[in-house]
Write a protein that holds these residues in place. Structure first.
Motif, PDB file in Angstrom:
ATOM      1  N   SER A 153      39.476  32.729 -58.383  1.00 35.48           N
ATOM      2  CA  SER A 153      39.143  31.690 -59.359  1.00 35.48           C
ATOM      3  C   SER A 153      38.851  30.384 -58.645  1.00 35.48           C
ATOM      4  CB  SER A 153      40.301  31.476 -60.334  1.00 35.48           C
ATOM      5  OG  SER A 153      40.391  32.563 -61.197  1.00 35.48           O
ATOM      6  N   GLN A 197      37.695  26.059 -59.377  1.00 34.00           N
ATOM      7  CA  GLN A 197      37.589  24.952 -60.316  1.00 34.00           C
ATOM      8  C   GLN A 197      36.142  24.475 -60.341  1.00 34.00           C
ATOM      9  OE1 GLN A 197      39.985  23.515 -62.240  1.00 34.00           O
ATOM     10  NE2 GLN A 197      41.488  25.028 -61.550  1.00 34.00           N
ATOM     11  N   ASN A 254      33.677  21.564 -61.996  1.00 33.74           N
ATOM     12  CA  ASN A 254      33.630  20.300 -62.698  1.00 33.74           C
ATOM     13  C   ASN A 254      32.324  20.239 -63.487  1.00 33.74           C
ATOM     14  OD1 ASN A 254      33.798  17.715 -63.605  1.00 33.74           O
ATOM     15  ND2 ASN A 254      33.957  16.765 -61.574  1.00 33.74           N
ATOM     16  N   THR A 274      36.905  20.076 -66.588  1.00 30.34           N
ATOM     17  CA  THR A 274      37.021  20.991 -65.451  1.00 30.34           C
ATOM     18  C   THR A 274      37.526  22.325 -65.965  1.00 30.34           C
ATOM     19  OG1 THR A 274      37.560  19.134 -64.009  1.00 30.34           O
ATOM     20  CG2 THR A 274      38.099  21.313 -63.191  1.00 30.34           C
ATOM     21  N   SER A 330      38.387  26.574 -64.888  1.00 32.53           N
ATOM     22  CA  SER A 330      38.701  27.514 -63.824  1.00 32.53           C
ATOM     23  C   SER A 330      38.121  28.874 -64.215  1.00 32.53           C
ATOM     24  CB  SER A 330      40.226  27.601 -63.643  1.00 32.53           C
ATOM     25  OG  SER A 330      40.535  28.537 -62.645  1.00 32.53           O
TER      26      SER A 330
END
Length: 125
Positions: A27, A29, A31, A36, A38
């Protein structure tokens, strides 16, 4: 043959992208400017690949559409010019003109559409 090589190249690129995506399953992150999220990297890779393919495909379809319109326009223009040429030849077909024969002397030809055998067909080039 060019189409076959393009298809083979596309399949190889798709296979490499799939292998690369399967290897990266962690996974990450992402933006999105306003938030944001995941998501698994495999989904991100496949989603970006599909989005890129859709963009390139849309551009290709648009170019093909423009070329087909241009071909249609030029075909219509060619037909109009051929009809104009035919009507002009019919209008002036009864006239005579003088042409040099192979010995260099002038001879009178009664039909404009005939060409002496000593002249090459200039329209076929």
């Amino acid at each position: 043959m060019k189409t076959q090589w393009s298809l083979i190249a596309a399949l190889v690129i798709a296979l490499l992208t799939a292998v690369f995506a399967v290897i990266n399953v962690n996974s990450v992150q992402v933006n999105l400017l306003f938030s944001t999220v995941s998501i698994p990297l495999i989904l991100l890779i496949l989603g970006c690949t599909l989005l890129g393919g859709l963009i390139v495909g849309s551009i290709g379809i648009f170019r093909q559409y423009k070329l087909q319109r241009e071909i249609k326009r030029l075909t219509t223009q060619l037909q109009n010019l051929q009809e104009e040429h035919t009507s002009t030849m019919e209008a002036y077909g009864h006239m005579t003109y003088d042409t040099p024969d192979s010995s260099g002397t002038l001879t009178t030809v009664d039909n404009v559409t005939e060409q002496p055998s000593s002249y090459p067909d200039r329209l076929s080039k």
